[in-house]
Design an enzyme around this catalytic site. Structure first.
Site, PDB file in Angstrom:
ATOM      1  N   ARG A 100     -43.412  36.042 -18.535  1.00  0.00           N
ATOM      2  CA  ARG A 100     -44.465  37.051 -18.401  1.00  0.00           C
ATOM      3  C   ARG A 100     -44.872  37.240 -16.945  1.00  0.00           C
ATOM      4  O   ARG A 100     -45.847  37.928 -16.651  1.00  0.00           O
ATOM      5  CB  ARG A 100     -45.679  36.675 -19.228  1.00  0.00           C
ATOM      6  CG  ARG A 100     -46.187  35.273 -18.974  1.00  0.00           C
ATOM      7  CD  ARG A 100     -47.400  35.004 -19.802  1.00  0.00           C
ATOM      8  NE  ARG A 100     -47.813  33.618 -19.714  1.00  0.00           N
ATOM      9  CZ  ARG A 100     -48.972  33.177 -20.142  1.00  0.00           C
ATOM     10  NH1 ARG A 100     -49.846  34.012 -20.668  1.00  0.00           N
ATOM     11  NH2 ARG A 100     -49.285  31.912 -20.062  1.00  0.00           N
ATOM     12  N   LYS A 116     -48.644  38.159 -13.114  1.00  0.00           N
ATOM     13  CA  LYS A 116     -48.538  37.321 -14.318  1.00  0.00           C
ATOM     14  C   LYS A 116     -49.223  38.047 -15.466  1.00  0.00           C
ATOM     15  O   LYS A 116     -50.406  38.383 -15.365  1.00  0.00           O
ATOM     16  CB  LYS A 116     -49.195  35.960 -14.083  1.00  0.00           C
ATOM     17  CG  LYS A 116     -49.080  35.019 -15.285  1.00  0.00           C
ATOM     18  CD  LYS A 116     -49.475  33.621 -14.899  1.00  0.00           C
ATOM     19  CE  LYS A 116     -49.475  32.678 -16.099  1.00  0.00           C
ATOM     20  NZ  LYS A 116     -49.823  31.306 -15.701  1.00  0.00           N
ATOM     21  N   GLY A 129     -45.224  38.533 -23.389  1.00  0.00           N
ATOM     22  CA  GLY A 129     -45.200  38.914 -21.977  1.00  0.00           C
ATOM     23  C   GLY A 129     -46.576  39.154 -21.383  1.00  0.00           C
ATOM     24  O   GLY A 129     -46.696  39.559 -20.228  1.00  0.00           O
ATOM     25  N   ARG A 179     -50.422  36.866  -8.219  1.00  0.00           N
ATOM     26  CA  ARG A 179     -50.312  35.582  -7.523  1.00  0.00           C
ATOM     27  C   ARG A 179     -49.519  35.766  -6.228  1.00  0.00           C
ATOM     28  O   ARG A 179     -48.622  36.613  -6.154  1.00  0.00           O
ATOM     29  CB  ARG A 179     -49.584  34.559  -8.407  1.00  0.00           C
ATOM     30  CG  ARG A 179     -50.189  34.414  -9.785  1.00  0.00           C
ATOM     31  CD  ARG A 179     -49.756  33.135 -10.466  1.00  0.00           C
ATOM     32  NE  ARG A 179     -48.356  33.128 -10.899  1.00  0.00           N
ATOM     33  CZ  ARG A 179     -47.867  32.202 -11.731  1.00  0.00           C
ATOM     34  NH1 ARG A 179     -48.645  31.226 -12.183  1.00  0.00           N
ATOM     35  NH2 ARG A 179     -46.605  32.242 -12.105  1.00  0.00           N
ATOM     36  N   ASP A 259     -41.058  22.654 -15.220  1.00  0.00           N
ATOM     37  CA  ASP A 259     -41.052  24.091 -14.881  1.00  0.00           C
ATOM     38  C   ASP A 259     -42.375  24.504 -14.252  1.00  0.00           C
ATOM     39  O   ASP A 259     -42.516  25.633 -13.794  1.00  0.00           O
ATOM     40  CB  ASP A 259     -40.758  24.949 -16.120  1.00  0.00           C
ATOM     41  CG  ASP A 259     -41.708  24.658 -17.271  1.00  0.00           C
ATOM     42  OD1 ASP A 259     -41.792  23.481 -17.677  1.00  0.00           O
ATOM     43  OD2 ASP A 259     -42.369  25.580 -17.754  1.00  0.00           O
ATOM     44  N   ASP A 269     -49.262  27.300 -11.813  1.00  0.00           N
ATOM     45  CA  ASP A 269     -49.399  27.490 -13.269  1.00  0.00           C
ATOM     46  C   ASP A 269     -50.661  26.825 -13.819  1.00  0.00           C
ATOM     47  O   ASP A 269     -50.617  25.755 -14.415  1.00  0.00           O
ATOM     48  CB  ASP A 269     -48.164  27.007 -14.026  1.00  0.00           C
ATOM     49  CG  ASP A 269     -47.067  28.061 -14.006  1.00  0.00           C
ATOM     50  OD1 ASP A 269     -47.158  28.985 -13.174  1.00  0.00           O
ATOM     51  OD2 ASP A 269     -46.126  27.970 -14.814  1.00  0.00           O
TER      52      ASP A 269
HETATM   53  P1  AMP Z   1     -46.418  27.703 -19.427  1.00  0.00           P
HETATM   54  O1  AMP Z   1     -46.730  26.643 -20.430  1.00  0.00           O
HETATM   55  O2  AMP Z   1     -47.508  28.722 -19.241  1.00  0.00           O
HETATM   56  O3  AMP Z   1     -45.951  27.138 -18.125  1.00  0.00           O
HETATM   57  O4  AMP Z   1     -45.207  28.550 -20.024  1.00  0.00           O
HETATM   58  C1  AMP Z   1     -43.982  27.975 -20.395  1.00  0.00           C
HETATM   59  C2  AMP Z   1     -42.970  29.066 -20.618  1.00  0.00           C
HETATM   60  O5  AMP Z   1     -43.400  29.958 -21.640  1.00  0.00           O
HETATM   61  C3  AMP Z   1     -42.669  29.933 -19.416  1.00  0.00           C
HETATM   62  O6  AMP Z   1     -41.311  30.269 -19.471  1.00  0.00           O
HETATM   63  C4  AMP Z   1     -43.527  31.136 -19.641  1.00  0.00           C
HETATM   64  O7  AMP Z   1     -43.048  32.281 -18.998  1.00  0.00           O
HETATM   65  C5  AMP Z   1     -43.446  31.287 -21.147  1.00  0.00           C
HETATM   66  N1  AMP Z   1     -44.592  31.985 -21.717  1.00  0.00           N
HETATM   67  C6  AMP Z   1     -45.843  31.521 -21.879  1.00  0.00           C
HETATM   68  N2  AMP Z   1     -46.633  32.443 -22.456  1.00  0.00           N
HETATM   69  C7  AMP Z   1     -45.867  33.536 -22.653  1.00  0.00           C
HETATM   70  C8  AMP Z   1     -46.086  34.830 -23.203  1.00  0.00           C
HETATM   71  N3  AMP Z   1     -47.270  35.190 -23.682  1.00  0.00           N
HETATM   72  N4  AMP Z   1     -45.059  35.693 -23.236  1.00  0.00           N
HETATM   73  C9  AMP Z   1     -43.851  35.342 -22.778  1.00  0.00           C
HETATM   74  N5  AMP Z   1     -43.567  34.148 -22.253  1.00  0.00           N
HETATM   75  C10 AMP Z   1     -44.557  33.250 -22.191  1.00  0.00           C
HETATM   76 MG    MG Z   2     -45.276  27.645 -16.490  1.00  0.00          MG
END
Ligand code: AMP
Ligand code: MG
Length: 492
Positions: A100, A116, A129, A179, A259, A269
Protein backbone atom coordinates in the site's frame (compact mmCIF):
# COMPACT_ATOMS: atom_id res chain seq x y z
CA UNK A 1 -9.33 27.82 -6.73
CA UNK A 2 -5.58 27.45 -6.27
CA UNK A 3 -4.57 30.89 -5.04
CA UNK A 4 -0.84 30.24 -5.11
CA UNK A 5 -0.68 28.97 -8.67
CA UNK A 6 0.87 32.20 -9.96
CA UNK A 7 3.67 32.39 -7.41
CA UNK A 8 4.48 28.75 -6.83
CA UNK A 9 5.72 26.36 -9.50
CA UNK A 10 3.29 23.60 -10.38
CA UNK A 11 4.02 20.47 -8.32
CA UNK A 12 5.99 22.49 -5.80
CA UNK A 13 9.01 22.82 -8.05
CA UNK A 14 10.46 19.46 -7.04
CA UNK A 15 13.13 18.05 -9.34
CA UNK A 16 13.76 14.34 -9.54
CA UNK A 17 16.55 11.80 -10.06
CA UNK A 18 14.81 8.47 -9.25
CA UNK A 19 17.78 6.26 -8.38
CA UNK A 20 15.84 3.21 -7.16
CA UNK A 21 13.53 3.37 -10.18
CA UNK A 22 16.58 3.02 -12.44
CA UNK A 23 17.13 -0.52 -11.10
CA UNK A 24 15.70 -3.32 -13.26
CA UNK A 25 12.05 -4.50 -13.11
CA UNK A 26 13.15 -7.30 -10.78
CA UNK A 27 13.03 -4.71 -8.01
CA UNK A 28 9.71 -3.01 -8.55
CA UNK A 29 6.55 -2.51 -10.54
CA UNK A 30 5.76 0.87 -12.04
CA UNK A 31 2.23 1.98 -11.28
CA UNK A 32 0.16 4.96 -10.26
CA UNK A 33 -1.54 5.82 -7.01
CA UNK A 34 -5.31 5.39 -7.03
CA UNK A 35 -7.26 8.59 -6.46
CA UNK A 36 -9.35 9.24 -3.36
CA UNK A 37 -12.46 11.45 -3.51
CA UNK A 38 -12.61 14.93 -1.94
CA UNK A 39 -9.39 14.86 0.07
CA UNK A 40 -8.76 17.19 3.01
CA UNK A 41 -5.70 18.07 5.05
CA UNK A 42 -5.24 16.27 8.34
CA UNK A 43 -1.70 17.36 9.12
CA UNK A 44 1.32 18.96 7.50
CA UNK A 45 4.91 19.12 8.69
CA UNK A 46 6.37 22.34 7.33
CA UNK A 47 9.95 21.53 8.48
CA UNK A 48 9.86 18.45 6.22
CA UNK A 49 8.42 20.53 3.40
CA UNK A 50 11.27 23.00 3.79
CA UNK A 51 13.81 20.18 3.71
CA UNK A 52 12.35 19.12 0.40
CA UNK A 53 12.47 22.71 -0.83
CA UNK A 54 8.67 23.05 -0.87
CA UNK A 55 7.31 26.46 0.02
CA UNK A 56 4.77 27.02 2.77
CA UNK A 57 2.55 28.56 0.10
CA UNK A 58 2.61 25.40 -2.00
CA UNK A 59 1.92 23.31 1.08
CA UNK A 60 -1.25 25.37 1.54
CA UNK A 61 -2.40 24.81 -2.03
CA UNK A 62 -4.98 22.49 -3.50
CA UNK A 63 -2.28 21.26 -5.89
CA UNK A 64 -0.33 19.95 -2.89
CA UNK A 65 -3.45 18.37 -1.41
CA UNK A 66 -4.21 16.51 -4.63
CA UNK A 67 -0.65 15.36 -5.25
CA UNK A 68 -0.08 14.22 -1.67
CA UNK A 69 -3.27 12.17 -1.85
CA UNK A 70 -2.14 10.51 -5.07
CA UNK A 71 -4.77 12.21 -7.19
CA UNK A 72 -2.26 13.96 -9.41
CA UNK A 73 1.24 12.77 -10.33
CA UNK A 74 4.49 14.70 -10.02
CA UNK A 75 5.96 15.23 -13.47
CA UNK A 76 9.48 13.83 -13.38
CA UNK A 77 8.74 11.33 -10.63
CA UNK A 78 8.72 7.62 -11.46
CA UNK A 79 6.03 6.00 -9.33
CA UNK A 80 6.51 2.39 -8.29
CA UNK A 81 5.95 -0.26 -5.64
CA UNK A 82 8.99 -2.30 -4.61
CA UNK A 83 9.18 -6.00 -3.87
CA UNK A 84 10.59 -7.40 -0.66
CA UNK A 85 10.12 -10.44 1.56
CA UNK A 86 10.80 -11.02 5.21
CA UNK A 87 10.54 -12.84 8.50
CA UNK A 88 7.42 -11.97 10.45
CA UNK A 89 7.18 -12.93 14.13
CA UNK A 90 10.16 -15.23 13.72
CA UNK A 91 8.89 -17.12 10.68
CA UNK A 92 9.75 -16.85 7.02
CA UNK A 93 6.76 -15.08 5.45
CA UNK A 94 7.82 -15.20 1.79
CA UNK A 95 7.12 -12.36 -0.58
CA UNK A 96 5.57 -9.22 0.87
CA UNK A 97 6.41 -5.92 -0.81
CA UNK A 98 4.90 -2.45 -0.86
CA UNK A 99 1.28 -3.50 -0.53
CA UNK A 100 0.00 0.00 0.00
CA UNK A 101 3.07 2.24 -0.23
CA UNK A 102 3.88 3.87 -3.54
CA UNK A 103 7.22 5.54 -4.11
CA UNK A 104 6.60 8.70 -6.11
CA UNK A 105 10.27 9.21 -6.82
CA UNK A 106 13.53 10.50 -5.45
CA UNK A 107 14.28 14.21 -5.55
CA UNK A 108 17.59 15.55 -6.83
CA UNK A 109 18.44 16.27 -3.19
CA UNK A 110 18.34 12.50 -2.58
CA UNK A 111 15.08 12.27 -0.68
CA UNK A 112 12.53 9.63 -1.63
CA UNK A 113 8.89 10.61 -1.39
CA UNK A 114 6.41 7.81 -0.74
CA UNK A 115 2.64 7.72 -0.30
CA UNK A 116 1.36 5.15 2.22
CA UNK A 117 -2.24 4.10 1.66
CA UNK A 118 -2.36 5.17 -1.97
CA UNK A 119 -4.07 2.08 -3.34
CA UNK A 120 -3.54 -1.45 -4.58
CA UNK A 121 -0.20 -2.70 -5.86
CA UNK A 122 0.86 -6.13 -7.17
CA UNK A 123 2.07 -6.79 -3.60
CA UNK A 124 -1.20 -6.06 -1.81
CA UNK A 125 -1.82 -9.78 -1.15
CA UNK A 126 -5.52 -9.53 -0.47
CA UNK A 127 -5.23 -6.20 1.34
CA UNK A 128 -7.01 -3.13 0.03
CA UNK A 129 -3.97 -0.91 -0.45
CA UNK A 130 -5.41 1.64 1.93
CA UNK A 131 -4.56 3.00 5.37
CA UNK A 132 -7.09 4.31 7.87
CA UNK A 133 -7.15 7.74 9.47
CA UNK A 134 -6.19 6.64 13.01
CA UNK A 135 -3.05 4.72 12.04
CA UNK A 136 -2.02 7.43 9.57
CA UNK A 137 -2.22 10.11 12.27
CA UNK A 138 -0.16 7.90 14.57
CA UNK A 139 2.50 7.34 11.91
CA UNK A 140 2.59 11.03 10.98
CA UNK A 141 2.95 12.24 14.56
CA UNK A 142 5.38 9.57 15.69
CA UNK A 143 7.71 10.03 12.72
CA UNK A 144 7.97 13.69 13.56
CA UNK A 145 8.18 12.99 17.30
CA UNK A 146 11.13 10.65 16.79
CA UNK A 147 12.88 13.26 14.70
CA UNK A 148 12.24 15.82 17.43
CA UNK A 149 13.86 13.44 19.90
CA UNK A 150 16.92 13.14 17.67
CA UNK A 151 16.19 9.51 16.77
CA UNK A 152 16.80 8.42 13.16
CA UNK A 153 13.48 7.91 11.39
CA UNK A 154 11.61 8.18 8.16
CA UNK A 155 9.94 11.58 8.15
CA UNK A 156 6.32 12.49 7.43
CA UNK A 157 5.44 15.42 5.22
CA UNK A 158 1.68 15.25 5.46
CA UNK A 159 -1.47 13.26 6.10
CA UNK A 160 -4.52 13.76 3.97
CA UNK A 161 -7.90 12.19 4.59
CA UNK A 162 -10.94 11.27 2.54
CA UNK A 163 -14.39 10.07 3.53
CA UNK A 164 -13.90 7.01 1.32
CA UNK A 165 -14.81 4.00 3.48
CA UNK A 166 -12.15 1.48 4.47
CA UNK A 167 -13.17 -1.78 6.06
CA UNK A 168 -11.21 -2.97 9.10
CA UNK A 169 -12.84 -4.41 12.27
CA UNK A 170 -15.38 -1.73 11.49
CA UNK A 171 -15.83 0.70 8.63
CA UNK A 172 -13.38 3.59 8.91
CA UNK A 173 -12.16 6.27 6.51
CA UNK A 174 -9.09 6.45 4.29
CA UNK A 175 -5.96 8.52 4.75
CA UNK A 176 -2.61 8.86 3.01
CA UNK A 177 0.69 9.62 4.74
CA UNK A 178 3.50 11.11 2.67
CA UNK A 179 6.73 9.66 4.00
CA UNK A 180 10.18 11.00 3.22
CA UNK A 181 13.54 9.27 3.64
CA UNK A 182 16.81 8.89 1.74
CA UNK A 183 15.78 5.28 1.11
CA UNK A 184 13.00 2.90 2.08
CA UNK A 185 15.12 -0.22 1.46
CA UNK A 186 14.58 -2.81 4.20
CA UNK A 187 16.44 -5.92 5.35
CA UNK A 188 13.59 -7.77 3.64
CA UNK A 189 14.61 -6.46 0.22
CA UNK A 190 17.88 -8.40 0.54
CA UNK A 191 16.14 -11.47 1.93
CA UNK A 192 13.85 -11.42 -1.09
CA UNK A 193 16.67 -11.79 -3.58
CA UNK A 194 18.44 -14.47 -1.56
CA UNK A 195 15.35 -16.59 -1.02
CA UNK A 196 14.18 -16.31 -4.61
CA UNK A 197 17.65 -17.32 -5.81
CA UNK A 198 18.26 -14.05 -7.67
CA UNK A 199 21.89 -13.62 -6.69
CA UNK A 200 22.78 -11.20 -9.50
CA UNK A 201 19.98 -8.88 -8.32
CA UNK A 202 21.12 -9.36 -4.73
CA UNK A 203 24.51 -8.00 -5.76
CA UNK A 204 22.94 -5.16 -7.75
CA UNK A 205 20.94 -4.12 -4.69
CA UNK A 206 23.92 -4.32 -2.34
CA UNK A 207 26.05 -2.33 -4.78
CA UNK A 208 23.30 0.27 -5.12
CA UNK A 209 22.98 0.66 -1.35
CA UNK A 210 26.74 0.85 -0.86
CA UNK A 211 27.32 3.34 -3.67
CA UNK A 212 24.46 5.58 -2.62
CA UNK A 213 24.46 5.35 1.17
CA UNK A 214 27.60 3.59 2.40
CA UNK A 215 30.39 4.57 -0.03
CA UNK A 216 32.98 4.16 2.75
CA UNK A 217 32.33 0.39 2.63
CA UNK A 218 34.02 0.25 -0.78
CA UNK A 219 37.29 1.68 0.50
CA UNK A 220 37.47 0.06 3.91
CA UNK A 221 40.30 -2.39 4.45
CA UNK A 222 38.44 -4.05 7.34
CA UNK A 223 36.95 -7.54 6.86
CA UNK A 224 39.48 -8.46 4.13
CA UNK A 225 38.36 -5.31 2.27
CA UNK A 226 35.08 -7.10 1.51
CA UNK A 227 32.55 -4.29 0.83
CA UNK A 228 29.54 -6.48 1.66
CA UNK A 229 30.95 -7.50 5.04
CA UNK A 230 31.67 -3.83 5.64
CA UNK A 231 28.07 -3.01 4.73
CA UNK A 232 26.81 -5.62 7.20
CA UNK A 233 29.05 -4.16 9.88
CA UNK A 234 27.93 -0.59 9.14
CA UNK A 235 24.24 -1.54 9.21
CA UNK A 236 24.81 -3.45 12.46
CA UNK A 237 26.38 -0.40 14.04
CA UNK A 238 23.63 1.96 12.92
CA UNK A 239 20.98 -0.48 14.09
CA UNK A 240 22.74 -0.85 17.44
CA UNK A 241 22.76 2.92 17.95
CA UNK A 242 19.11 3.13 16.91
CA UNK A 243 18.09 0.44 19.38
CA UNK A 244 20.02 2.14 22.17
CA UNK A 245 18.02 5.30 21.46
CA UNK A 246 14.72 3.42 21.43
CA UNK A 247 15.48 1.75 24.74
CA UNK A 248 16.72 4.93 26.39
CA UNK A 249 13.62 6.92 25.45
CA UNK A 250 11.25 4.04 26.25
CA UNK A 251 10.03 3.41 22.71
CA UNK A 252 8.44 0.08 21.78
CA UNK A 253 8.23 -0.50 18.02
CA UNK A 254 5.75 -3.35 18.23
CA UNK A 255 6.39 -5.12 14.89
CA UNK A 256 10.12 -5.63 14.47
CA UNK A 257 9.76 -7.97 11.52
CA UNK A 258 12.69 -7.97 9.10
CA UNK A 259 10.56 -6.18 6.50
CA UNK A 260 10.21 -3.33 9.00
CA UNK A 261 13.97 -2.87 9.47
CA UNK A 262 15.60 -0.05 7.54
CA UNK A 263 18.93 -0.63 5.83
CA UNK A 264 19.80 2.94 6.87
CA UNK A 265 19.09 2.28 10.56
CA UNK A 266 15.98 4.45 10.56
CA UNK A 267 12.85 3.83 12.57
CA UNK A 268 10.34 2.75 9.92
CA UNK A 269 6.74 1.50 9.71
CA UNK A 270 4.91 2.91 12.67
CA UNK A 271 2.12 0.52 13.61
CA UNK A 272 1.28 -0.52 17.17
CA UNK A 273 4.25 1.42 18.64
CA UNK A 274 4.14 2.90 22.12
CA UNK A 275 6.16 5.12 24.39
CA UNK A 276 6.17 3.49 27.81
CA UNK A 277 4.04 5.09 30.47
CA UNK A 278 4.86 3.19 33.69
CA UNK A 279 8.22 1.45 33.32
CA UNK A 280 7.54 -2.21 32.63
CA UNK A 281 10.49 -3.91 30.93
CA UNK A 282 8.31 -6.75 29.65
CA UNK A 283 5.71 -4.43 28.17
CA UNK A 284 4.15 -5.66 24.90
CA UNK A 285 2.54 -2.78 23.01
CA UNK A 286 1.14 -4.79 20.09
CA UNK A 287 -2.18 -6.37 21.00
CA UNK A 288 -1.64 -8.96 18.21
CA UNK A 289 1.73 -10.07 19.68
CA UNK A 290 0.35 -12.74 22.00
CA UNK A 291 3.75 -14.37 22.50
CA UNK A 292 5.39 -11.11 23.50
CA UNK A 293 8.13 -11.54 20.90
CA UNK A 294 8.48 -7.79 20.53
CA UNK A 295 8.31 -6.82 24.20
CA UNK A 296 10.26 -3.66 25.10
CA UNK A 297 13.12 -5.51 26.78
CA UNK A 298 13.47 -7.98 23.91
CA UNK A 299 13.97 -5.35 21.23
CA UNK A 300 17.78 -5.23 21.35
CA UNK A 301 18.04 -9.01 20.90
CA UNK A 302 15.39 -9.03 18.20
CA UNK A 303 17.36 -6.40 16.28
CA UNK A 304 20.36 -8.72 16.41
CA UNK A 305 18.19 -11.62 15.23
CA UNK A 306 17.05 -9.46 12.33
CA UNK A 307 20.63 -8.48 11.51
CA UNK A 308 21.47 -12.18 11.47
CA UNK A 309 18.79 -12.62 8.76
CA UNK A 310 20.39 -9.76 6.85
CA UNK A 311 23.76 -11.48 7.27
CA UNK A 312 22.34 -14.67 5.83
CA UNK A 313 20.91 -12.73 2.90
CA UNK A 314 24.29 -11.13 2.20
CA UNK A 315 26.22 -14.38 2.63
CA UNK A 316 26.54 -15.17 -1.10
CA UNK A 317 28.24 -11.77 -1.48
CA UNK A 318 30.32 -11.87 1.69
CA UNK A 319 31.50 -15.35 0.78
CA UNK A 320 32.54 -16.73 4.16
CA UNK A 321 30.28 -17.40 7.09
CA UNK A 322 33.01 -16.41 9.56
CA UNK A 323 33.40 -13.04 7.91
CA UNK A 324 29.66 -12.38 8.08
CA UNK A 325 29.59 -13.39 11.74
CA UNK A 326 32.55 -11.12 12.46
CA UNK A 327 30.76 -8.22 10.76
CA UNK A 328 27.69 -8.78 12.97
CA UNK A 329 29.83 -8.84 16.12
CA UNK A 330 30.00 -5.04 16.15
CA UNK A 331 26.38 -4.98 17.33
CA UNK A 332 27.38 -6.65 20.57
CA UNK A 333 29.83 -3.91 21.49
CA UNK A 334 28.18 -0.85 19.94
CA UNK A 335 24.72 -1.48 21.47
CA UNK A 336 25.78 -1.69 25.14
CA UNK A 337 28.24 1.20 24.74
CA UNK A 338 25.62 3.43 23.14
CA UNK A 339 22.97 2.42 25.66
CA UNK A 340 25.24 3.12 28.60
CA UNK A 341 26.25 6.49 27.20
CA UNK A 342 22.62 7.50 26.65
CA UNK A 343 21.50 6.33 30.06
CA UNK A 344 24.48 8.11 31.55
CA UNK A 345 23.34 11.29 29.79
CA UNK A 346 19.85 10.80 31.22
CA UNK A 347 21.47 10.79 34.65
CA UNK A 348 23.47 13.89 33.73
CA UNK A 349 26.81 12.06 33.70
CA UNK A 350 29.14 13.92 31.38
CA UNK A 351 32.17 11.64 31.78
CA UNK A 352 32.16 7.87 32.16
CA UNK A 353 33.25 6.75 35.61
CA UNK A 354 33.42 3.56 37.59
CA UNK A 355 30.07 2.43 38.87
CA UNK A 356 28.01 4.02 36.09
CA UNK A 357 26.69 0.71 34.90
CA UNK A 358 25.67 -0.33 38.40
CA UNK A 359 23.84 2.96 38.91
CA UNK A 360 22.04 2.62 35.56
CA UNK A 361 21.04 -0.94 36.40
CA UNK A 362 19.76 -0.05 39.84
CA UNK A 363 17.82 2.89 38.38
CA UNK A 364 16.08 0.68 35.83
CA UNK A 365 15.41 -1.90 38.52
CA UNK A 366 13.89 0.73 40.79
CA UNK A 367 11.66 2.12 38.04
CA UNK A 368 10.51 -1.38 37.12
CA UNK A 369 9.87 -2.45 40.69
CA UNK A 370 7.73 0.57 41.43
CA UNK A 371 6.22 0.92 37.94
CA UNK A 372 7.26 4.57 37.84
CA UNK A 373 6.26 6.69 34.89
CA UNK A 374 9.33 6.55 32.66
CA UNK A 375 9.19 9.96 30.98
CA UNK A 376 8.12 11.90 34.06
CA UNK A 377 10.78 10.32 36.26
CA UNK A 378 13.60 11.51 34.02
CA UNK A 379 12.12 14.93 33.38
CA UNK A 380 11.38 15.60 37.05
CA UNK A 381 14.84 14.38 38.01
CA UNK A 382 16.33 16.80 35.45
CA UNK A 383 14.31 19.67 36.89
CA UNK A 384 15.42 18.72 40.38
CA UNK A 385 19.09 18.64 39.37
CA UNK A 386 18.50 22.04 37.73
CA UNK A 387 17.60 23.41 41.17
CA UNK A 388 13.93 22.52 41.43
CA UNK A 389 12.30 20.72 44.35
CA UNK A 390 12.67 16.97 44.81
CA UNK A 391 8.99 16.40 45.56
CA UNK A 392 7.86 15.86 41.96
CA UNK A 393 10.35 12.97 41.73
CA UNK A 394 9.32 11.47 45.08
CA UNK A 395 5.63 11.90 44.29
CA UNK A 396 5.99 9.43 41.42
CA UNK A 397 6.58 6.70 44.00
CA UNK A 398 4.07 5.16 46.36
CA UNK A 399 7.05 3.93 48.35
CA UNK A 400 8.88 7.23 49.04
CA UNK A 401 11.55 5.47 51.07
CA UNK A 402 12.60 3.47 48.00
CA UNK A 403 12.93 6.72 46.07
CA UNK A 404 14.93 8.35 48.87
CA UNK A 405 17.33 5.40 49.01
CA UNK A 406 17.91 5.71 45.29
CA UNK A 407 18.36 9.49 45.51
CA UNK A 408 21.03 8.90 48.14
CA UNK A 409 22.83 6.42 45.89
CA UNK A 410 22.63 8.95 43.03
CA UNK A 411 23.99 11.82 45.07
CA UNK A 412 26.84 9.65 46.35
CA UNK A 413 27.74 8.66 42.80
CA UNK A 414 27.85 12.33 41.78
CA UNK A 415 29.17 13.84 45.01
CA UNK A 416 32.52 15.15 43.82
CA UNK A 417 32.25 18.60 42.30
CA UNK A 418 33.84 17.48 39.04
CA UNK A 419 31.29 14.66 38.82
CA UNK A 420 28.15 16.71 39.48
CA UNK A 421 25.35 15.84 37.06
CA UNK A 422 24.78 18.34 34.29
CA UNK A 423 21.22 19.65 34.42
CA UNK A 424 21.72 21.13 30.98
CA UNK A 425 22.58 17.72 29.51
CA UNK A 426 19.65 16.13 31.31
CA UNK A 427 17.12 18.67 30.08
CA UNK A 428 18.34 18.11 26.52
CA UNK A 429 18.27 14.31 26.93
CA UNK A 430 15.07 13.71 28.90
CA UNK A 431 12.08 14.95 26.89
CA UNK A 432 9.11 16.66 28.48
CA UNK A 433 6.79 15.48 25.71
CA UNK A 434 6.46 12.06 24.09
CA UNK A 435 3.61 10.76 21.96
CA UNK A 436 1.83 8.78 24.62
CA UNK A 437 -0.96 6.53 23.38
CA UNK A 438 -3.71 8.56 24.99
CA UNK A 439 -2.48 11.80 23.40
CA UNK A 440 -2.58 10.20 19.97
CA UNK A 441 -5.97 8.73 20.79
CA UNK A 442 -7.44 12.11 21.75
CA UNK A 443 -6.14 13.68 18.54
CA UNK A 444 -7.64 10.80 16.55
CA UNK A 445 -11.05 11.12 18.22
CA UNK A 446 -11.16 14.81 17.33
CA UNK A 447 -9.88 14.18 13.81
CA UNK A 448 -12.71 11.73 13.22
CA UNK A 449 -15.00 14.72 13.86
CA UNK A 450 -12.96 16.75 11.33
CA UNK A 451 -11.24 18.79 14.01
CA UNK A 452 -7.51 18.52 13.28
CA UNK A 453 -6.34 21.08 15.84
CA UNK A 454 -5.02 18.41 18.23
CA UNK A 455 -2.88 16.91 15.48
CA UNK A 456 -1.37 20.32 14.94
CA UNK A 457 -0.89 21.03 18.64
CA UNK A 458 0.84 17.70 19.20
CA UNK A 459 3.03 18.20 16.15
CA UNK A 460 4.21 21.54 17.54
CA UNK A 461 5.04 20.05 20.95
CA UNK A 462 6.69 16.93 19.57
CA UNK A 463 8.89 18.83 17.13
CA UNK A 464 10.69 20.35 20.15
CA UNK A 465 10.00 17.91 23.00
CA UNK A 466 12.83 19.20 25.21
CA UNK A 467 11.37 22.72 25.38
CA UNK A 468 9.07 23.67 28.24
CA UNK A 469 6.12 24.93 26.12
CA UNK A 470 4.45 26.89 28.95
CA UNK A 471 0.72 26.34 29.10
CA UNK A 472 0.91 22.80 27.72
CA UNK A 473 1.75 20.91 30.91
CA UNK A 474 -1.35 18.75 30.53
CA UNK A 475 0.35 17.10 27.53
CA UNK A 476 3.24 16.08 29.78
CA UNK A 477 1.11 14.74 32.61
CA UNK A 478 0.55 11.16 33.78
CA UNK A 479 -1.77 9.24 31.47
CA UNK A 480 -5.43 9.04 32.51
CA UNK A 481 -6.72 5.69 33.79
CA UNK A 482 -8.47 4.91 30.53
CA UNK A 483 -5.10 4.96 28.70
CA UNK A 484 -4.34 1.50 30.09
CA UNK A 485 -7.31 0.16 28.14
CA UNK A 486 -6.14 1.38 24.74
CA UNK A 487 -5.49 -1.61 22.51
CA UNK A 488 -3.33 -1.08 19.46
CA UNK A 489 -3.01 -4.00 17.08
CA UNK A 490 -1.54 -4.59 13.62
CA UNK A 491 -4.86 -3.53 12.08
CA UNK A 492 -4.19 -0.30 10.27
P1 AMP B 1 3.11 -4.08 8.12
O1 AMP B 1 2.75 -5.05 9.19
O2 AMP B 1 2.31 -2.81 8.13
O3 AMP B 1 4.58 -3.81 8.06
O4 AMP B 1 2.72 -4.77 6.73
C1 AMP B 1 3.21 -6.02 6.33
C2 AMP B 1 2.90 -6.23 4.87
O5 AMP B 1 1.50 -6.18 4.64
C3 AMP B 1 3.51 -5.22 3.92
O6 AMP B 1 3.84 -5.90 2.75
C4 AMP B 1 2.39 -4.26 3.69
O7 AMP B 1 2.50 -3.57 2.47
C5 AMP B 1 1.19 -5.18 3.68
N1 AMP B 1 -0.06 -4.52 4.03
C6 AMP B 1 -0.45 -4.10 5.25
N2 AMP B 1 -1.67 -3.54 5.20
C7 AMP B 1 -2.06 -3.59 3.91
C8 AMP B 1 -3.22 -3.17 3.19
N3 AMP B 1 -4.24 -2.59 3.81
N4 AMP B 1 -3.27 -3.38 1.87
C9 AMP B 1 -2.25 -3.98 1.23
N5 AMP B 1 -1.14 -4.41 1.83
C10 AMP B 1 -1.04 -4.22 3.16
MG1 MG C 1 5.85 -2.93 7.07
Amino acid sequence: MDTVAHTTPVDGGLTWRNGFAALSPAFHTRLQPRPLPAPYWVGRSLPVARELGLSDAWMASDDALQRLTGNRLFAGGDALASVYSGHQFGHWAGQLGDGRAILLGETTAGLEVQLKGAGLTPYSRGGDGRAVLRSSIREFLCSEAMHGLGIPTTRALAVTGSDAPVRREEVETAAVVTRVAPSFVRFGHFEHFLHSGQHAELKTLADYVIDRYYPECRDSTAFNANPYANLLCAVSERTARLLAQWQAVGFCHGVMNTDNMSILGLTIDYGPFQFLDAFDPGHVCNHSDSGGRYAYNKQPNIAYWNLFCLGQALLPLVGEQDLAMAALESYKTVYPEAFERLMGAKLGLTEPREGDRALIESTCKLLAQHRVDYTLFWRHLSQHVAGGPVDPVRDLFIDRAACDAWLLQYSEHTREVSLRPSADLMLKTNPKFVLRNHLGELAIRRAKLKDFSEVDTLLGLLHSPFDEHPGFDAYAALPPDWAAGIEISCSS
